[in-house]
Design an enzyme around this catalytic site. Structure first.
Site, short mmCIF file in Angstrom:
data_model
loop_
_atom_site.label_atom_id
_atom_site.label_comp_id
_atom_site.label_asym_id
_atom_site.label_seq_id
_atom_site.Cartn_x
_atom_site.Cartn_y
_atom_site.Cartn_z
N PHE A 142 3.95 -4.43 -11.18
CA PHE A 142 3.50 -3.69 -9.99
C PHE A 142 4.61 -3.41 -8.99
O PHE A 142 4.50 -2.48 -8.20
CB PHE A 142 2.33 -4.39 -9.31
CG PHE A 142 2.50 -5.88 -9.15
CD1 PHE A 142 3.30 -6.41 -8.16
CD2 PHE A 142 1.84 -6.74 -10.01
CE1 PHE A 142 3.45 -7.77 -8.01
CE2 PHE A 142 1.97 -8.12 -9.87
CZ PHE A 142 2.78 -8.63 -8.87
N ILE A 188 6.03 -4.06 -3.10
CA ILE A 188 5.03 -4.98 -2.55
C ILE A 188 3.91 -5.12 -3.57
O ILE A 188 3.45 -4.13 -4.13
CB ILE A 188 4.43 -4.43 -1.23
CG1 ILE A 188 5.51 -4.19 -0.19
CG2 ILE A 188 3.36 -5.37 -0.69
CD1 ILE A 188 5.04 -3.39 1.01
N CYS A 212 6.18 0.21 -9.22
CA CYS A 212 5.40 1.39 -8.84
C CYS A 212 4.76 1.29 -7.45
O CYS A 212 4.27 2.30 -6.93
CB CYS A 212 4.34 1.68 -9.90
SG CYS A 212 3.20 0.31 -10.21
N HIS A 213 4.75 0.12 -6.83
CA HIS A 213 4.07 -0.07 -5.54
C HIS A 213 5.01 -0.77 -4.58
O HIS A 213 4.96 -2.00 -4.47
CB HIS A 213 2.81 -0.90 -5.75
CG HIS A 213 1.90 -0.96 -4.56
ND1 HIS A 213 1.98 -1.94 -3.60
CD2 HIS A 213 0.89 -0.16 -4.18
CE1 HIS A 213 1.04 -1.76 -2.70
NE2 HIS A 213 0.37 -0.70 -3.02
N PHE A 214 5.81 -0.17 -3.92
CA PHE A 214 6.17 1.24 -3.79
C PHE A 214 7.63 1.39 -4.21
O PHE A 214 8.42 0.51 -3.91
CB PHE A 214 6.01 1.70 -2.35
CG PHE A 214 4.60 1.60 -1.84
CD1 PHE A 214 3.70 2.62 -2.07
CD2 PHE A 214 4.17 0.48 -1.14
CE1 PHE A 214 2.41 2.55 -1.58
CE2 PHE A 214 2.88 0.41 -0.66
CZ PHE A 214 1.99 1.44 -0.88
#
Length: 169
Positions: free
Chosen positions: A67, A77, A70-72
Site C-alpha cells: 500500500f 501512508i 500507491c497511497h500516496f
C-alpha cells in the site's frame, strides 16, 4: 476454546485464511496482502477491559508493503481503512476461535478516530480488541467490540462499537 491455543503465528493465520483452522464454511481471515496481522499474541473469551473477550495482535511494518507505493506516491501512508479492517478481522477471528460457526462479515462501527499515521519508518502495529458483547443464539452470532491500534507504542486509531457477525448461510 480449549481446542485452540491462546496465540497464533503467521503459519496459523495462513491456515485460517485457507479455511483450515476453524473448518470449511466458518470464520476465515483474508489472504495476503489483505491479511493485516502477522501474529496473534493473546486471545480470550473472558479477558479484556470488559471481561467479555479480547484479542491482541501484531503487524510488522516494512517500507516495501504494497500500500505504500500507491497511497500516496511521494507521500506513503497506510490507509486508515486497512487498520480498521485489521480490527474487524480480529473480531471475527475471536468468534471462530470460540468455536462459533459461520462465515464472518463486518456489520459496522459506531465511531472511528484516526489520530496518527503509519509511514514506512514505523516498525510495528499492535491491535487491541476488547469485546463489550458476544452473543450466540439460535438466530444470531455476533461480537461487539472496541478497538485500538498502536504504532510503535503510540495510539493512532480508536474505534467504538465494531460489529461482526457469523452467518451459516
Amino acid at each position: 476454546m480449549a481446542q485452540f491455543p491462546s496465540s497464533f503465528d503467521k503459519d496459523d493465520l495462513l491456515k485460517c485464511a485457507r479455511g483450515e483452522l476453524f473448518g470449511p464454511g466458518n470464520a476465515q481471515l483474508p489472504a495476503p496482502p489483505m491479511l493485516m496481522m502477522d501474529r496473534i499474541t493473546d486471545i480470550s473469551a473472558d479477558g479484556g477491559a470488559h471481561g467479555k473477550g479480547h484479542v491482541v495482535a501484531e503487524f510488522d511494518i516494512t517500507p516495501d508493503l504494497w500500500f505504500f507505493e500507491c497511497h500516496f506516491p511521494g507521500n506513503p501512508i497506510m490507509p486508515g481503512c486497512l487498520g480498521l479492517d485489521g480490527l474487524w478481522q480480529l473480531t471475527g477471528f475471536n468468534l471462530g476461535w470460540r468455536g462459533w460457526k459461520g462465515r464472518g462479515y463486518a456489520l459496522g462501527v459506531g465511531e472511528v478516530k484516526l489520530t496518527g499515521m503509519v509511514r514506512p519508518d514505523r516498525k510495528m502495529l499492535t491491535y487491541h480488541v476488547d469485546f463489550t458483547k458476544a452473543v450466540q443464539t439460535r438466530r444470531l452470532t455476533m461480537g461487539v467490540a472496541d478497538g485500538r491500534v498502536e504504532a510503535d507504542g503510540e495510539l493512532i486509531y480508536q474505534v467504538k462499537d465494531m460489529k461482526v457477525a457469523l452467518s451459516e448461510s
